[in-house]
Design a protein around this motif. Structure first.
Motif, PDB file in Angstrom:
ATOM      1  N   GLY A   1      10.850   0.944   5.542  1.00 17.47           N
ATOM      2  CA  GLY A   1       9.526   0.805   4.946  1.00 17.47           C
ATOM      3  C   GLY A   1       8.989  -0.611   4.965  1.00 17.47           C
ATOM      4  N   LEU A   2       9.499  -1.453   5.868  1.00 20.84           N
ATOM      5  CA  LEU A   2       9.049  -2.837   5.955  1.00 20.84           C
ATOM      6  C   LEU A   2       7.887  -3.011   6.930  1.00 20.84           C
ATOM      7  CD1 LEU A   2      12.598  -4.433   5.935  1.00 20.84           C
ATOM      8  CD2 LEU A   2      10.971  -4.319   4.026  1.00 20.84           C
ATOM      9  N   ALA A   3       7.609  -1.964   7.693  1.00 25.52           N
ATOM     10  CA  ALA A   3       6.489  -1.970   8.629  1.00 25.52           C
ATOM     11  C   ALA A   3       5.979  -0.547   8.795  1.00 25.52           C
ATOM     12  CB  ALA A   3       6.908  -2.549   9.981  1.00 25.52           C
ATOM     13  N   HIS A   4       4.726  -0.443   9.224  1.00 25.52           N
ATOM     14  CA  HIS A   4       4.092   0.852   9.501  1.00 25.52           C
ATOM     15  C   HIS A   4       3.779   0.919  10.991  1.00 25.52           C
ATOM     16  CE1 HIS A   4       3.165   1.739   5.292  1.00 25.52           C
ATOM     17  NE2 HIS A   4       2.746   0.496   5.163  1.00 25.52           N
ATOM     18  N   VAL A   5       3.938   2.084  11.555  1.00 26.32           N
ATOM     19  CA  VAL A   5       3.488   2.335  12.924  1.00 26.32           C
ATOM     20  C   VAL A   5       2.445   3.433  12.846  1.00 26.32           C
ATOM     21  CG1 VAL A   5       4.110   3.184  15.215  1.00 26.32           C
ATOM     22  CG2 VAL A   5       5.641   1.644  14.010  1.00 26.32           C
ATOM     23  N   LYS A   6       1.340   3.220  13.538  1.00 22.34           N
ATOM     24  CA  LYS A   6       0.294   4.236  13.623  1.00 22.34           C
ATOM     25  C   LYS A   6      -0.338   4.121  14.996  1.00 22.34           C
ATOM     26  CE  LYS A   6      -2.616   1.111  10.970  1.00 22.34           C
ATOM     27  NZ  LYS A   6      -3.273   0.904   9.689  1.00 22.34           N
TER      28      LYS A   6
ATOM     29  N   ARG B   1      15.649 -10.842  12.414  1.00 21.80           N
ATOM     30  CA  ARG B   1      14.936 -11.745  13.329  1.00 21.80           C
ATOM     31  C   ARG B   1      13.637 -11.109  13.812  1.00 21.80           C
ATOM     32  NH1 ARG B   1      13.783 -12.806  18.416  1.00 21.80           N
ATOM     33  NH2 ARG B   1      14.759 -10.931  19.213  1.00 21.80           N
ATOM     34  N   ILE B   2      13.700  -9.844  14.178  1.00 20.01           N
ATOM     35  CA  ILE B   2      12.507  -9.156  14.675  1.00 20.01           C
ATOM     36  C   ILE B   2      11.492  -8.979  13.553  1.00 20.01           C
ATOM     37  CG2 ILE B   2      11.645  -6.971  15.619  1.00 20.01           C
ATOM     38  CD1 ILE B   2      14.241  -6.849  17.284  1.00 20.01           C
ATOM     39  N   LEU B   3      11.947  -8.686  12.342  1.00 23.85           N
ATOM     40  CA  LEU B   3      11.026  -8.568  11.212  1.00 23.85           C
ATOM     41  C   LEU B   3      10.311  -9.892  10.963  1.00 23.85           C
ATOM     42  CD1 LEU B   3       9.744  -7.043   8.882  1.00 23.85           C
ATOM     43  CD2 LEU B   3      11.757  -7.628   7.496  1.00 23.85           C
ATOM     44  N   ARG B   4      11.034 -10.995  10.988  1.00 29.23           N
ATOM     45  CA  ARG B   4      10.401 -12.315  10.812  1.00 29.23           C
ATOM     46  C   ARG B   4       9.388 -12.585  11.919  1.00 29.23           C
ATOM     47  NH1 ARG B   4      15.656 -13.879   9.676  1.00 29.23           N
ATOM     48  NH2 ARG B   4      15.823 -14.884  11.701  1.00 29.23           N
ATOM     49  N   LEU B   5       9.729 -12.214  13.136  1.00 29.89           N
ATOM     50  CA  LEU B   5       8.813 -12.380  14.265  1.00 29.89           C
ATOM     51  C   LEU B   5       7.546 -11.565  14.055  1.00 29.89           C
ATOM     52  CD1 LEU B   5       8.487 -13.493  17.222  1.00 29.89           C
ATOM     53  CD2 LEU B   5       9.456 -11.322  17.964  1.00 29.89           C
TER      54      LEU B   5
ATOM     55  N   ILE C   1       1.833  -1.665  15.267  1.00 30.57           N
ATOM     56  CA  ILE C   1       2.748  -1.907  14.169  1.00 30.57           C
ATOM     57  C   ILE C   1       2.228  -3.057  13.325  1.00 30.57           C
ATOM     58  CG2 ILE C   1       4.201  -3.403  15.611  1.00 30.57           C
ATOM     59  CD1 ILE C   1       6.623  -2.338  13.992  1.00 30.57           C
ATOM     60  N   GLU C   2       2.435  -2.939  12.022  1.00 31.31           N
ATOM     61  CA  GLU C   2       2.071  -4.027  11.122  1.00 31.31           C
ATOM     62  C   GLU C   2       3.081  -4.071   9.988  1.00 31.31           C
ATOM     63  OE1 GLU C   2      -1.869  -3.294   9.685  1.00 31.31           O
ATOM     64  OE2 GLU C   2      -1.337  -1.373   8.825  1.00 31.31           O
ATOM     65  N   PRO C   3       3.394  -5.270   9.534  1.00 29.08           N
ATOM     66  CA  PRO C   3       4.327  -5.364   8.414  1.00 29.08           C
ATOM     67  C   PRO C   3       3.672  -4.864   7.140  1.00 29.08           C
ATOM     68  CG  PRO C   3       3.462  -7.531   8.964  1.00 29.08           C
ATOM     69  CD  PRO C   3       2.933  -6.582   9.991  1.00 29.08           C
ATOM     70  N   VAL C   4       4.484  -4.378   6.238  1.00 29.80           N
ATOM     71  CA  VAL C   4       4.000  -3.955   4.930  1.00 29.80           C
ATOM     72  C   VAL C   4       3.792  -5.215   4.106  1.00 29.80           C
ATOM     73  CG1 VAL C   4       4.662  -2.717   2.840  1.00 29.80           C
ATOM     74  CG2 VAL C   4       5.173  -1.746   5.068  1.00 29.80           C
ATOM     75  N   GLU C   5       2.674  -5.267   3.392  1.00 30.62           N
ATOM     76  CA  GLU C   5       2.425  -6.408   2.514  1.00 30.62           C
ATOM     77  C   GLU C   5       3.580  -6.536   1.543  1.00 30.62           C
ATOM     78  OE1 GLU C   5      -0.101  -8.638   2.406  1.00 30.62           O
ATOM     79  OE2 GLU C   5      -1.016  -7.746   4.179  1.00 30.62           O
ATOM     80  N   HIS C   6       3.907  -7.753   1.175  1.00 33.01           N
ATOM     81  CA  HIS C   6       5.056  -8.007   0.310  1.00 33.01           C
ATOM     82  C   HIS C   6       4.986  -7.191  -0.978  1.00 33.01           C
ATOM     83  CE1 HIS C   6       8.636 -10.113  -0.694  1.00 33.01           C
ATOM     84  NE2 HIS C   6       8.140 -10.572  -1.831  1.00 33.01           N
ATOM     85  N   ARG C   7       3.828  -7.137  -1.594  1.00 34.00           N
ATOM     86  CA  ARG C   7       3.701  -6.379  -2.834  1.00 34.00           C
ATOM     87  C   ARG C   7       3.870  -4.881  -2.588  1.00 34.00           C
ATOM     88  NH1 ARG C   7      -1.203  -7.682  -1.122  1.00 34.00           N
ATOM     89  NH2 ARG C   7      -2.828  -6.104  -1.056  1.00 34.00           N
ATOM     90  N   GLU C   8       3.494  -4.422  -1.361  1.00 28.87           N
ATOM     91  CA  GLU C   8       3.674  -3.009  -1.027  1.00 28.87           C
ATOM     92  C   GLU C   8       5.130  -2.703  -0.724  1.00 28.87           C
ATOM     93  OE1 GLU C   8       0.978  -1.201   1.889  1.00 28.87           O
ATOM     94  OE2 GLU C   8       0.033  -3.159   1.955  1.00 28.87           O
ATOM     95  N   GLY C   9       5.878  -3.702  -0.330  1.00 25.47           N
ATOM     96  CA  GLY C   9       7.226  -3.491   0.169  1.00 25.47           C
ATOM     97  C   GLY C   9       8.298  -3.527  -0.892  1.00 25.47           C
TER      98      GLY C   9
END
Length: 108
Positions: free
Chosen positions: A63-68, A12-16, A77-85
């Protein structure tokens, strides 16, 4: 079970995160990561905030999101692009973990 509930909340949080990032990109000229604290802090519940941080940790671990850190040294935080994931790509990424300290006073 507790594990199934955790998995559902992580999803749920990933979709959000993905939805907010996608919607922000529609209206911005550049990709704008989301404030980590804006994502996880529930202003009405310290316990829920801690749970959110726990759930987001799985998204980052997988590895579905990056934190920097942004220019102010605050976490974003940002989600990893689908092709990157893709699974094979995620398995090759270096894994870094951090411990966050958030007291009840800081939360307020």
């Amino acid at each position: 079970s507790h594990q199934e509930a955790t998995e559902k909340e992580v999803e749920r949080i990933l979709r959000l995160l993905q939805t907010h990032f996608k919607n922000d990109r529609k209206y911005e000229f550049t990709d704008m990561p989301i404030s980590f604290f804006d994502l996880v802090i529930d202003p009405n519940s310290f316990a829920r905030t801690v749970e959110n941080i726990f759930h987001v940790s799985f998204i980052i671990r997988d590895g579905l999101a990056h934190v920097k850190l942004d220019e102010d040294k605050l976490p974003i935080i940002e989600p990893v692009e689908h092709r990157e994931g893709r699974e094979e790509d995620r398995s090759n990424l270096a894994r870094n973990q951090a411990v966050i300290s958030l007291s009840h006073q800081e939360w307020k």
